[in-house]
Design an enzyme around this catalytic site. Structure first.
Site, PDB file in Angstrom:
ATOM      1  CG  ASP A  19      -2.153  -0.927   0.952  1.00 48.20           C
ATOM      2  OD1 ASP A  19      -2.676  -0.927  -0.178  1.00 48.20           O
ATOM      3  OD2 ASP A  19      -2.539  -1.661   1.868  1.00 48.20           O
ATOM      4  CG  ASP A  54      -7.729  -3.940  -2.198  1.00 52.68           C
ATOM      5  OD1 ASP A  54      -8.139  -5.051  -2.587  1.00 52.68           O
ATOM      6  OD2 ASP A  54      -8.157  -3.404  -1.157  1.00 52.68           O
TER       7      ASP A  54
END
Length: 446
Positions: free
Chosen positions: A127, A186
């Site tokens: 991330d 994601d």
């Protein structure tokens, strides 16, 4: 369902989408007012809002703050950059409340809390792409900002180091068993940091990793109907798929709506960078599934989850992410531009009616952070960020949002709050369903 009934449903939806009006709340003066209040309330040492407490507590809608080494930490500074963009688009007037702060200064100062993460992070893993957003925004303002360049390049190097050529992907979550190579949908969003660093350095390896990851995801994360699995587990030594499952959705066979929204945006972005028609087709398939399976009352965290029991709460963050993906798709898919942009406006209208709540610190309620973990009916920082971003995009596209977005004719903070408050009350039953110290000098960012 009979073919005639299906065609009627599609026709009705298309008509609704074409008739949807851009919601005034998307440009409400409450947006800069709320964001400024949150900015002034950030603790020292700095922490960042991620989600609020829920509606069914005595004092709902209050931000919960988390340490910088959290995957969502870049979204609030990015929201400040987004308001700086809106101020540049619209100017600052009493009506739009954009003159209440120096958004660029606030964005830079809050971003400073993320700088140590470029070389010292333990929790971000893949991330780093999301956390890099503010630094990419800074480079749009000042392309020569060396601190921002260094941050983008360091985060890209972190993500590239997680790439496995046998699997053809960057690893998402670390696991106790190193041969269990986990990839989540994601991660399509995090690929943007590789492109940002490639633009700065010309490093072809970064571009190749992004393309390879997208190609592998296109093959293994999608079902025939255009829906997606949240998680695909590979064997790191053979590259074979071990398992397909969910972590945040209802079941392994369901489709998690925020993951589907990430897929729409992520593949549009890949097409925008490469002009590979396969990426465009994949984005179109993901978008079509999303729209064909969206209920009339909003966006759900699992398209295939049963309505009852338990109740199926909406996810306002999935709505705003999908709306941005559809607006992006309308900009690169000229032949169907009206279809995608109209659908985006319809989604924004639906979720505003359901989730706009002036009494909350967040812009929107009705977010679902993690359904299996019982974390839903909250405000979510990335839902708010994409709500602001959608408004900016509509202004840039020259839609009828331009007047309401920049002039806010007939709209004031009090009148907007009153109108939205009526809507929030009307939808209460729907919700029941389920000055700080800087790690590095601000001078480095200016």
């Amino acid at each position: 369902m009979a073919v005639s009934s299906l065609l009627l449903l599609v026709t009705l939806y298309a008509t609704q989408a074409a008739q949807a009006a851009v919601p005034n709340e998307l440009f409400s003066p409450l947006i800069p007012q709320k964001v400024l209040t949150t900015s002034e309330s950030l603790p020292s040492p700095i922490m960042y809002p991620q989600y609020t407490n829920t509606w069914n507590v005595s004092n709902p809608g209050k931000w919960q703050d988390f340490i910088p080494d959290t995957w969502t930490s870049g979204f609030f500074p990015a929201s400040l950059y987004a308001l700086n963009t809106r101020k540049n688009l619209c100017g600052a007037t009493d009506a739009n409340a954009l003159g209440t702060a120096d958004w660029l200064e606030l964005a830079r100062s809050t971003s400073s809390g993320l700088i140590p993460l470029e070389h010292n992070n333990t929790n971000l893993q893949h991330d780093v792409g999301f956390v890099s957003f503010p630094f990419s925004e800074e480079l749009l303002v000042n392309p020569q900002n060396q601190t921002a360049k260094d941050a983008v390049n360091a985060f890209a190097a972190d993500l590239a180091a997680r790439f496995n050529a046998v699997v053809g992907c960057t690893r998402s979550w670390d696991t106790p068993d190193p041969t269990d190579f986990t990839v989540i949908i994601d991660n399509m969003m995090n690929l943007e940091v590789l492109w940002a660093s490639y633009a700065l350095t010309g490093n072809e390896t970064l571009k190749d990793i992004a393309i390879t990851h997208a190609n592998t995801t296109m093959i293994n994360h999608f079902r025939e109907d255009g829906s997606t699995w949240h998680v695909v587990e590979y064997n790191s030594t053979t590259g074979q798929v071990i398992r397909k499952r969910t972590s945040q959705g209802f079941s392994d066979n369901s489709t998690w709506s925020r993951g589907q929204a990430w897929a729409i945006y992520g593949f549009v972005n890949m097409y925008n960078h490469t002009q590979n028609p396969d990426f465009l087709q994949t984005a179109q398939r993901a978008a079509t599934y999303f729209l064909d399976n969206m209920p009339s009352d909003g966006i759900v965290p699992d398209f295939n989850a049963p309505l009852v029991p338990p109740p199926r709460p909406a996810d306002s963050s999935a709505a705003t992410i999908a709306a941005n993906g559809l607006l992006f798709l309308s900009q690169v898919d000229a032949s169907q531009a009206e279809k995608w942009s109209s659908a985006a406006v319809q989604i924004l209208s639906n979720i505003t009616t359901l989730a706009w709540d002036p009494s909350w610190q967040s812009l929107l309620s009705n977010g679902t952070v993690n359904w299996p973990a019982d974390n839903f009916l909250t405000g979510i920082v990335y839902g708010d960020y994409y709500y602001i971003k959608a408004g900016n995009t509509l202004i840039e596209m020259g839609t009828n949002a331009s007047t309401s977005g920049c002039d806010t004719t007939g709209t004031s903070a009090s009148s907007s709050a009153g109108a939205a408050g009526t809507g929030a009350s009307k939808n209460a039953a729907s919700r029941q369903l389920p000055s700080f110290s800087l790690p590095r000098s601000l001078q480095d960012l200016v």
